[in-house]
Write a protein that holds these residues in place. Structure first.
Motif, PDB file in Angstrom:
ATOM      1  N   ASP A 297       0.883  -1.421  -0.103  1.00 43.26           N
ATOM      2  CA  ASP A 297      -0.078  -0.038  -0.123  1.00 43.26           C
ATOM      3  C   ASP A 297       0.927   1.186   0.112  1.00 43.26           C
ATOM      4  O   ASP A 297       0.628   2.122  -0.818  1.00 43.26           O
ATOM      5  N   VAL A 300       2.924   1.761  -3.575  1.00 44.06           N
ATOM      6  CA  VAL A 300       2.038   2.150  -4.559  1.00 44.06           C
ATOM      7  C   VAL A 300       1.894   3.607  -4.441  1.00 44.06           C
ATOM      8  O   VAL A 300       1.989   4.297  -5.283  1.00 44.06           O
ATOM      9  N   ASP A 356      -0.710  -2.510 -12.016  1.00 42.60           N
ATOM     10  CA  ASP A 356      -2.071  -1.738 -12.176  1.00 42.60           C
ATOM     11  C   ASP A 356      -2.549  -0.922 -11.164  1.00 42.60           C
ATOM     12  O   ASP A 356      -3.712  -0.363 -11.404  1.00 42.60           O
ATOM     13  N   ARG A 357      -2.021  -0.819 -10.099  1.00 42.30           N
ATOM     14  CA  ARG A 357      -2.571  -0.025  -8.985  1.00 42.30           C
ATOM     15  C   ARG A 357      -2.001   1.562  -8.921  1.00 42.30           C
ATOM     16  O   ARG A 357      -2.515   2.481  -8.995  1.00 42.30           O
ATOM     17  N   GLY A 389     -10.974   1.889 -10.268  1.00 43.52           N
ATOM     18  CA  GLY A 389     -10.876   0.514  -9.942  1.00 43.52           C
ATOM     19  C   GLY A 389     -12.176   0.068  -8.910  1.00 43.52           C
ATOM     20  O   GLY A 389     -12.277  -1.265  -8.606  1.00 43.52           O
ATOM     21  N   SER A 393      -9.746   1.252  -0.941  1.00 40.59           N
ATOM     22  CA  SER A 393      -8.331   1.254  -1.014  1.00 40.59           C
ATOM     23  C   SER A 393      -7.793   2.170  -1.960  1.00 40.59           C
ATOM     24  O   SER A 393      -6.769   2.918  -1.907  1.00 40.59           O
ATOM     25  N   ALA A 394      -8.048   1.972  -3.125  1.00 38.27           N
ATOM     26  CA  ALA A 394      -7.722   2.754  -4.128  1.00 38.27           C
ATOM     27  C   ALA A 394      -7.930   4.385  -4.291  1.00 38.27           C
ATOM     28  O   ALA A 394      -7.110   5.155  -4.560  1.00 38.27           O
ATOM     29  N   TRP A 398      -5.546   7.142  -4.075  1.00 38.98           N
ATOM     30  CA  TRP A 398      -5.483   8.465  -4.875  1.00 38.98           C
ATOM     31  C   TRP A 398      -5.482   9.819  -4.122  1.00 38.98           C
ATOM     32  O   TRP A 398      -4.669  10.581  -4.599  1.00 38.98           O
TER      33      TRP A 398
END
Length: 496
Positions: A297, A300, A356-357, A389, A393-394, A398
Motif C-alpha cells: 500500500d 504504490v 495496475d494500482r 478501480g 483502498s484505491a 488516490w
C-alpha cells in the motif's frame, strides 16, 4: 609511527587502520533485536566455531543508537558468520537444536535457516578467528556500516573499516574496491539513503559512476526489491539525487527526463519537475509513516507520487509567450504520464498488481484541479471511483497521492481537496445498496442475448447509476426497459 584516531562512539583512541573492538550495548538482545531463537542458534554455533552477527542487524542497532529512525521490517533476518569451521558442522549444530536448514548459493554457499519462525543466513569463514580473516571477510561487504560485526562472546562491535564512525556521522562509504563486484550495490546504496537518510561519500559516488554501463549484468529479478525498499523510506528526494549523481538514472529514462523541465512558477515555485517529484515523494512517504501505511500500500502511494508527472517530460510541457509573459503548460500530461509509468515499472520488474494500482493514480491525479477543487457532484465522484478501480483502498491511495502533489510544491504547498472527494466516496459507498445494480442476469431476463450489446447496455447503466437516474434495483430495471425500448426503436428505424 601508527596514526591514531578517536572512535566517534566509544571515545577511545584506535589505530587509523586495522580492527577496532568497541564495547557492545548494555542489552545486546534488545539493541540488536535478537529473539530467543537467534540466541539459541548462536549458542549452538559456539560449539563448532566462533560466530559473529553481521549485516543489517548490527547496522540498524548502530544507526538507532546514533539517533536515526530505522524503519521496521516485517520479518527481520539475522546474518551470521562462523569462523574456524565448515558448513557441514554448522548445519549439524543447527539441526541439533531443531532448525530447518537449506543450502543455497552458487559462488558463495550459505545456509538458509529457520528456527522457531526466525530466519537466519549463516555463512562460514574457514580460517580460525582473528583480525586477518575478519578483515578479509568484511572487505567483501558493500558499505562500511554493513561491515561491522557483533561478537556475542565478548559483547563487542568488531570494525575493520570505520563503519562505526560512519554510522555515527551518517555516511555510506564503500568498504573496498570490491564494491564493484556486484553493480546492484549502487541501487542498494540508493535505497539505504531513502530508508536511513544517510549521505553517500564522494569517493563512493565516483566509484558508482564507473559501474553505470554494467547495469546489464544485474539479473532482472534483483532490481525490483531495491526499488521497492526505496519506496519504504522517508528520504525519497535524497535517494533520487543519489540516483542522478551516480549517473544511474540513465536506467530509469522516464524519470531522468524530468530533470530541469520547467514548471509555471505560480503553481510550482519549488522549481523544475524533478524537484517537485522528489518533494512529492517525501510528502507521500512521511504521511504513510505517520499514518502507519505499510507494505505494498505504501509502495504504490510513494511510487505514484514520484511518477505522477512523468508526462511533463519532452513534448509534454509546452512553453509559450503571451504578451511577453512566458506561459508553461503541460496539457494532458496525466494520460501520457500513466503510459510512461506503466512502461517504467514493468521494466523495473514491478509485479503486475503494483503496476495496475499505480497507473490509475497517475492518470487521475489532475481530476481535482480540473474540477476546480471540491467535487461538483456525487456523480463526479462515482465516475472517478470506478475509474480508480472501484475500491475504497484505491480511492484513499488516490487522495494521498493528490495530497502529496499539493504538499510537494515548496512555498506553494498546501492541502488538497482530494480528501473532500474521498469523504464523498466513503459516504456514498456506505449508503448505497451496492455498485452496479444492473447485472447480466437482468439483461438475459429482458430478452437480450450475450454479445457486444451487453457491454453497451451495462456501460450505459453504470453511467446512469452514477448520475443518480436510479438508486435501487426496481429503478434499474425500469431504466433498462425504457433504454431498450428507445434504442431498439432507433435500430428498427435505421434498419428500415
Amino acid at each position: 609511527m601508527i596514526d591514531t584516531i578517536t572512535c566517534q562512539r566509544c571515545g577511545t583512541a584506535r589505530p587509523s587502520t586495522g580492527v577496532h573492538r568497541c564495547p557492545g550495548p548494555a542489552d545486546p538482545a534488545a539493541a540488536l533485536g535478537l529473539g530467543g531463537a537467534a540466541v539459541v542458534a548462536l549458542e549452538a554455533l559456539r560449539t563448532v566455531g566462533s560466530p559473529v552477527v553481521v549485516g543489517g542487524t548490527v547496522r540498524d542497532a548502530l544507526l538507532r543508537e546514533s539517533g536515526r529512525t530505522v524503519p521496521a521490517t516485517a520479518v527481520p533476518d539475522v546474518d551470521i558468520e562462523v569462523y574456524g569451521t565448515d558448513l557441514d558442522a554448522v548445519s549439524a549444530a543447527l539441526r541439533a537444536v531443531g532448525a530447518v536448514v537449506v543450502r543455497a548459493g552458487v559462488r558463495f554457499e550459505v545456509l538458509k535457516v529457520v528456527l522457531d519462525g526466525t530466519h537466519l543466513d549463516v555463512a562460514t569463514v574457514a580460517s580460525p578467528g582473528g583480525d586477518a580473516p575478519f578483515t578479509a571477510a568484511a572487505s567483501r561487504r558493500d558499505v562500511t556500516v554493513d561491515a561491522v560485526a557483533w561478537d556475542p562472546v565478548t559483547n563487542e562491535y568488531v570494525d575493520a573499516f570505520g563503519g562505526i564512525d560512519d554510522a555515527v556521522v551518517g555516511v555510506l562509504r564503500h568498504t573496498s574496491e570490491r564494491f564493484g563486484d556486484d553493480p546492484l550495490r549502487v541501487l542498494r546504496a540508493v535505497q539505504l539513503v531513502a530508508r536511513f537518510g544517510l549521505e553517500v561519500d564522494d569517493g563512493t559516488v565516483a566509484l558508482a559512476r564507473t559501474l553505470v554501463d554494467r547495469f546489464g549484468e544485474v539479473a532482472h529479478e534483483r532490481v525490483w526489491p531495491e526499488i521497492r525498499k526505496t519506496a519504504l523510506g522517508d528520504h525519497v528526494s535524497a535517494a533520487l539525487e543519489v540516483l542522478h549523481d551516480t549517473g544511474w538514472d540513465v536506467h530509469l529514462p522516464e524519470l531522468a527526463a524530468l530533470r530541469d523541465v520547467p514548471q509555471d512558477p505560480h503553481w510550482h515555485p519549488e522549481g523544475p519537475v524533478h524537484v517537485h517529484a522528489g518533494l512529492a515523494g517525501d510528502a507521500a512517504a512521511r504521511a504513510c509513516t505517520e499514518d502507519g501505511v505499510r507494505g505494498d500500500d505504501r509502495v504504490v502511494i510513494v511510487l505514484a507520487a514520484v511518477l505522477h508527472d512523468l508526462g511533463k517530460a519532452g513534448s509534454g510541457t509546452q512553453v509559450s509567450s503571451e504578451e511577453g509573459t512566458p506561459r508553461i503548460r503541460s496539457l494532458g500530461h496525466e494520460v501520457s504520464g500513466a503510459v510512461a509509468a506503466r512502461e517504467l515499472l514493468r521494466r523495473l520488474g514491478a509485479p503486475r498488481a503494483v503496476v495496475d494500482r499505480v497507473v490509475p493514480l497517475v492518470r487521475e491525479h489532475m481530476v481535482v484541479h480540473s474540477a476546480g477543487g471540491a467535487p461538483p457532484s456525487v456523480a463526479a465522484t462515482r465516475r472517478l471511483f470506478r475509474r480508480l478501480g472501484g475500491t475504497l483502498s484505491a480511492a484513499e491511495a488516490w487522495a494521498r497521492v493528490c495530497e502529496a502533489d499539493s504538499r510537494g510544491r515548496g512555498p506553494a504547498s498546501g492541502p488538497s481537496a482530494a480528501r473532500e472527494w474521498f469523504a464523498v466516496m466513503l459516504r456514498d459507498v456506505s449508503t448505497r445498496p451496492r455498485a452496479g445494480l444492473l447485472t447480466g442476469r437482468d439483461l438475459l431476463d429482458a430478452g437480450l442475448t450475450p454479445g457486444p450489446r451487453f457491454r453497451e447496455v451495462l456501460a450505459a447503466a453504470t453511467e446512469a447509476e452514477d448520475d443518480g437516474v436510479f438508486t435501487d434495483l426496481g429503478g434499474a430495471r425500469d431504466w433498462l426497459r425504457d433504454w431498450l425500448r428507445a434504442h431498439l426503436a432507433d435500430g428498427a428505424q435505421r434498419d428500415g
